[in-house]
Design an enzyme around this catalytic site. Structure first.
Site, short mmCIF file in Angstrom:
data_model
loop_
_atom_site.label_atom_id
_atom_site.label_comp_id
_atom_site.label_asym_id
_atom_site.label_seq_id
_atom_site.Cartn_x
_atom_site.Cartn_y
_atom_site.Cartn_z
CE LYS A 196 -3.49 2.48 2.61
NZ LYS A 196 -4.49 2.44 3.68
CE LYS A 249 -5.98 2.04 -0.58
NZ LYS A 249 -6.47 2.13 0.76
C1 PBG Z 1 -7.24 3.72 5.65
C2 PBG Z 1 -7.53 3.51 4.23
C3 PBG Z 1 -7.34 4.42 3.18
C4 PBG Z 1 -7.87 3.83 2.05
C5 PBG Z 1 -8.34 2.58 2.42
N1 PBG Z 1 -8.11 2.39 3.77
C6 PBG Z 1 -6.80 5.79 3.22
C7 PBG Z 1 -5.43 6.00 3.65
O1 PBG Z 1 -4.63 5.10 3.87
O2 PBG Z 1 -5.11 7.18 3.81
C8 PBG Z 1 -7.93 4.46 0.69
C9 PBG Z 1 -9.00 3.96 -0.22
C10 PBG Z 1 -9.33 4.82 -1.37
O3 PBG Z 1 -8.71 5.86 -1.64
O4 PBG Z 1 -10.28 4.46 -2.07
N2 PBG Z 1 -6.17 3.07 6.18
#
Ligand code: PBG
Length: 326
Positions: A196, A249
């Site tokens: 991520k 992601k």
């Molecule tokens: C939180 C989380 C996020 C997303 C999914 N879980 C945001 C982040 O890490 O700041 C992003 C999902 C999206 O942008 O659709 N941990």
């Protein structure tokens, strides 16, 4: 002189039926996971400005929503919670009375065979908006692990079919696996957000989940966008700790990472077509600059072609409809 036989790749492109027959990639509603933002309270249906068509929904409105999702053939939902109260430790995330813990049975009752995946993270629940416990201005990785385990256990106890840690703490898959097993949830799978990235494409989500960090950013725990070898280390680590499904992601700007993970590991692979990717398409479509249906199906196809088995997408409902009438 022309070589013989003459190469004419056009021959198989002349009819739609033929193109379909030789298509190397196919997307189906069954590949999709649809994210839901569950709000505390009653009668809440609040559309997110930067995510047209996506709403925060209170639990009492969920049954109708998930019935529609299931009717469209979508395999699963991914739940994010908007708690009633936030605090330093994000304690509503593991409360038996928490917003997600209450939402799960409602969904399972309405559609027992829809797979309910729950987000395991703190940022929606903490007053500071970070994904872990803050000690002296920084996220404390190891103190956070214990809380992540508690969240996963309480979600499993409430009936979650699969937990999905998105926090990016080191060692969290192991901590969560141990916590689940200790409570007898041996069969609850973990889908880990293994690679991520600290991406600017998450901005609309932070509006939807009300989880923008109140100070600093997430670069000290999420991955740096230039790196791909490091993604393989993250994925290898999560697999070693017991992840059942791994995730990359965002998806669209990281198709090379998806491909690399697919070629390196044999685990099921999910890709998250994130909020900013969705918002870009919506905005361009609203201006009449892009054909939303064509572009969306092309993007989802690209993510699958890159190697994803599962696509988490805000376009799931629309795409499922478009695929039906294809
Ligand atoms: C939180 C989380 C996020 C997303 C999914 N879980 C945001 C982040 O890490 O700041 C992003 C999902 C999206 O942008 O659709 N941990």
């Amino acid at each position: 002189m022309a070589e013989f036989p003459q190469v004419r790749l056009h021959r198989l492109r002349r009819w739609e039926q033929l193109r379909k027959m030789i298509a190397e990639t196919e997307i189906n509603a069954g590949d999709f996971i649809y994210p839901l933002f569950v709000a505390s309270g009653h009668g809440i249906k609040r559309e997110i400005d930067s995510m047209p068509g996506i709403c925060q929904l209170s639990t009492d409105l969920l049954a109708k929503e998930v019935e529609e999702i299931a009717r469209l053939g979508i395999a699963a939902v991914l739940l994010f919670g908007l708690p009633e109260t936030k605090d330093e430790l994000g304690s509503e995330a593991y409360s038996p009375q928490g917003v997600i813990q209450k939402a799960i049975p409602t969904i399972k009752e309405a559609v027992p065979d829809l797979v309910v995946v729950t987000d395991v993270c703190l940022c929606e629940y903490t007053s500071h908006g970070h994904c872990g416990i803050i000690v002296e201005g920084y996220v404390d990785n190891d103190r956070t692990l214990e809380i992540l385990g508690k969240i996963a256990r309480s979600q499993a106890a409430a009936g979650s079919d699969m937990v999905a840690p998105s926090d990016m703490m080191d060692g969290r898959v192991k901590a969560i696996r141990e916590a689940l097993d200790a409570d007898g949830f041996h069969t609850t799978p973990i889908m880990s957000y293994a690679a991520k990235y600290a991406s600017s494409f998450y901005a609309p989500f932070r509006e939807a989940a009300e989880c923008a960090p109140q100070f600093g950013d997430r670069r000290s725990y999420q991955m740096d966008p230039p790196n791909v070898r490091e993604a393989l280390r993250e994925v290898a680590q999560d697999i070693a700790e017991g992840a059942d499904i791994v995730m990359v992601k965002p998806a669209l700007a990281y198709l090379d990472v998806i491909r690399k993970v697919r070629d390196t590991f044999n685990h099921p692979l999910a890709a998250y077509n994130v909020s900013g990717e969705f918002a870009m398409v919506k905005a361009a479509a609203q201006k009449g600059w892009l054909d939303e249906r064509a572009v969306t199906l092309e993007i989802l196809n690209a993510i699958k072609r890159a190697g994803a088995d599962i696509i988490i997408t805000y376009h799931a409902k629309e795409a499922a409809r478009w695929l039906r009438s294809h």
